[in-house]
Design a protein around this motif. Structure first.
Motif, PDB file in Angstrom:
ATOM      1  N   ALA A   1      57.549 -84.682 -24.933  1.00 32.41           N
ATOM      2  CA  ALA A   1      58.854 -85.460 -25.306  1.00 32.41           C
ATOM      3  C   ALA A   1      59.715 -84.571 -26.148  1.00 32.41           C
ATOM      4  CB  ALA A   1      58.462 -86.552 -26.166  1.00 32.41           C
ATOM      5  N   ASN A   2      59.068 -83.526 -27.112  1.00 30.97           N
ATOM      6  CA  ASN A   2      59.662 -82.622 -28.038  1.00 30.97           C
ATOM      7  C   ASN A   2      60.649 -81.758 -27.072  1.00 30.97           C
ATOM      8  OD1 ASN A   2      58.899 -83.950 -30.252  1.00 30.97           O
ATOM      9  ND2 ASN A   2      57.355 -82.401 -30.655  1.00 30.97           N
ATOM     10  N   ASP A   3      59.904 -81.191 -25.984  1.00 30.42           N
ATOM     11  CA  ASP A   3      60.461 -80.214 -25.131  1.00 30.42           C
ATOM     12  C   ASP A   3      61.579 -80.639 -24.414  1.00 30.42           C
ATOM     13  OD1 ASP A   3      58.570 -78.283 -26.010  1.00 30.42           O
ATOM     14  OD2 ASP A   3      57.274 -78.402 -24.300  1.00 30.42           O
ATOM     15  N   ALA A   4      61.292 -81.883 -23.890  1.00 29.77           N
ATOM     16  CA  ALA A   4      62.521 -82.484 -23.122  1.00 29.77           C
ATOM     17  C   ALA A   4      63.709 -83.000 -24.044  1.00 29.77           C
ATOM     18  CB  ALA A   4      62.030 -83.800 -22.685  1.00 29.77           C
ATOM     19  N   ALA A   5      63.524 -83.267 -25.424  1.00 33.87           N
ATOM     20  CA  ALA A   5      64.434 -83.631 -26.259  1.00 33.87           C
ATOM     21  C   ALA A   5      65.090 -82.499 -26.610  1.00 33.87           C
ATOM     22  CB  ALA A   5      64.081 -84.376 -27.466  1.00 33.87           C
ATOM     23  N   GLN A   6      64.286 -81.417 -26.633  1.00 26.74           N
ATOM     24  CA  GLN A   6      65.284 -80.088 -27.055  1.00 26.74           C
ATOM     25  C   GLN A   6      66.373 -79.701 -25.749  1.00 26.74           C
ATOM     26  OE1 GLN A   6      65.103 -78.458 -30.170  1.00 26.74           O
ATOM     27  NE2 GLN A   6      67.001 -77.317 -29.381  1.00 26.74           N
TER      28      GLN A   6
ATOM     29  N   VAL B   1      71.784 -81.031 -18.382  1.00 23.80           N
ATOM     30  CA  VAL B   1      72.245 -82.135 -17.896  1.00 23.80           C
ATOM     31  C   VAL B   1      71.486 -82.769 -16.487  1.00 23.80           C
ATOM     32  CG1 VAL B   1      74.524 -82.178 -18.757  1.00 23.80           C
ATOM     33  CG2 VAL B   1      74.443 -80.968 -16.741  1.00 23.80           C
ATOM     34  N   ASN B   2      70.605 -81.970 -16.354  1.00 26.48           N
ATOM     35  CA  ASN B   2      69.613 -82.190 -15.338  1.00 26.48           C
ATOM     36  C   ASN B   2      68.915 -83.476 -15.366  1.00 26.48           C
ATOM     37  OD1 ASN B   2      70.521 -79.894 -13.717  1.00 26.48           O
ATOM     38  ND2 ASN B   2      68.993 -78.662 -14.672  1.00 26.48           N
ATOM     39  N   ALA B   3      68.230 -83.891 -14.293  1.00 25.97           N
ATOM     40  CA  ALA B   3      67.606 -85.233 -14.420  1.00 25.97           C
ATOM     41  C   ALA B   3      66.304 -84.925 -15.092  1.00 25.97           C
ATOM     42  CB  ALA B   3      67.430 -85.877 -13.320  1.00 25.97           C
ATOM     43  N   GLU B   4      65.733 -83.718 -14.747  1.00 19.69           N
ATOM     44  CA  GLU B   4      64.250 -83.440 -15.304  1.00 19.69           C
ATOM     45  C   GLU B   4      63.927 -83.794 -16.426  1.00 19.69           C
ATOM     46  OE1 GLU B   4      60.921 -80.038 -15.053  1.00 19.69           O
ATOM     47  OE2 GLU B   4      62.718 -79.479 -14.017  1.00 19.69           O
ATOM     48  N   PRO B   5      64.677 -83.432 -17.764  1.00 19.23           N
ATOM     49  CA  PRO B   5      64.306 -83.860 -19.066  1.00 19.23           C
ATOM     50  C   PRO B   5      64.062 -85.156 -19.131  1.00 19.23           C
ATOM     51  CG  PRO B   5      66.098 -82.082 -19.031  1.00 19.23           C
ATOM     52  CD  PRO B   5      65.953 -82.519 -17.704  1.00 19.23           C
ATOM     53  N   LEU B   6      65.153 -85.920 -18.421  1.00 16.76           N
ATOM     54  CA  LEU B   6      64.918 -87.517 -18.466  1.00 16.76           C
ATOM     55  C   LEU B   6      63.410 -87.982 -17.883  1.00 16.76           C
ATOM     56  CD1 LEU B   6      68.639 -88.384 -17.729  1.00 16.76           C
ATOM     57  CD2 LEU B   6      67.683 -88.223 -20.026  1.00 16.76           C
ATOM     58  N   VAL B   7      63.155 -87.426 -16.691  1.00 16.82           N
ATOM     59  CA  VAL B   7      62.055 -87.784 -16.369  1.00 16.82           C
ATOM     60  C   VAL B   7      60.791 -87.269 -17.073  1.00 16.82           C
ATOM     61  CG1 VAL B   7      60.579 -87.003 -14.200  1.00 16.82           C
ATOM     62  CG2 VAL B   7      63.076 -87.378 -13.932  1.00 16.82           C
ATOM     63  N   GLN B   8      60.899 -86.238 -17.397  1.00 16.79           N
ATOM     64  CA  GLN B   8      59.948 -85.785 -18.620  1.00 16.79           C
ATOM     65  C   GLN B   8      59.734 -86.563 -19.552  1.00 16.79           C
ATOM     66  OE1 GLN B   8      57.588 -83.495 -17.960  1.00 16.79           O
ATOM     67  NE2 GLN B   8      58.550 -83.228 -15.795  1.00 16.79           N
ATOM     68  N   LEU B   9      60.798 -87.168 -20.243  1.00 16.50           N
ATOM     69  CA  LEU B   9      60.719 -88.417 -21.469  1.00 16.50           C
ATOM     70  C   LEU B   9      60.067 -89.523 -20.753  1.00 16.50           C
ATOM     71  CD1 LEU B   9      64.070 -87.935 -23.240  1.00 16.50           C
ATOM     72  CD2 LEU B   9      62.054 -87.450 -24.096  1.00 16.50           C
ATOM     73  N   GLN B  10      60.239 -89.786 -19.512  1.00 16.87           N
ATOM     74  CA  GLN B  10      59.719 -90.951 -19.218  1.00 16.87           C
ATOM     75  C   GLN B  10      58.101 -90.739 -18.836  1.00 16.87           C
ATOM     76  OE1 GLN B  10      60.783 -94.177 -18.554  1.00 16.87           O
ATOM     77  NE2 GLN B  10      58.898 -94.704 -18.465  1.00 16.87           N
TER      78      GLN B  10
END
Length: 68
Positions: free
Chosen positions: A19-24, A31-40
């Motif tokens: 979550a920390n990595d994705a939030a960073q 703006v890719n979808a991957e950080p949002l997927v990683q948060l999920q």
């Protein structure tokens, strides 16, 4: 039983790091979808970790009750 609790704690640690990595990445403008997927994924991991820790706690309570 201790290994079950450790597994839950390790999974929680992994979820928090994910979550920390994705939030960073999001804060840095990714703006890719991957950080949002990683948060999920982190959310799901955290929920699973909580269930593992709760189960370990209940098992420990049962052992204490049966030995008391």
């Amino acid at each position: 039983m201790n290994s079950v609790m450790n597994s839950g704690m390790n999974l929680q640690y992994t979820a928090q790091n994910r979550a920390n990595d994705a939030a960073q990445r999001i804060a840095n403008g990714d703006v890719n979808a991957e950080p949002l997927v990683q948060l999920q994924v982190a959310k799901n991991e955290s929920g699973a970790a909580a269930k593992v820790i709760k189960t370990a706690d209940e098992m420990l309570g049962t052992v204490i009750d049966t030995t008391a």
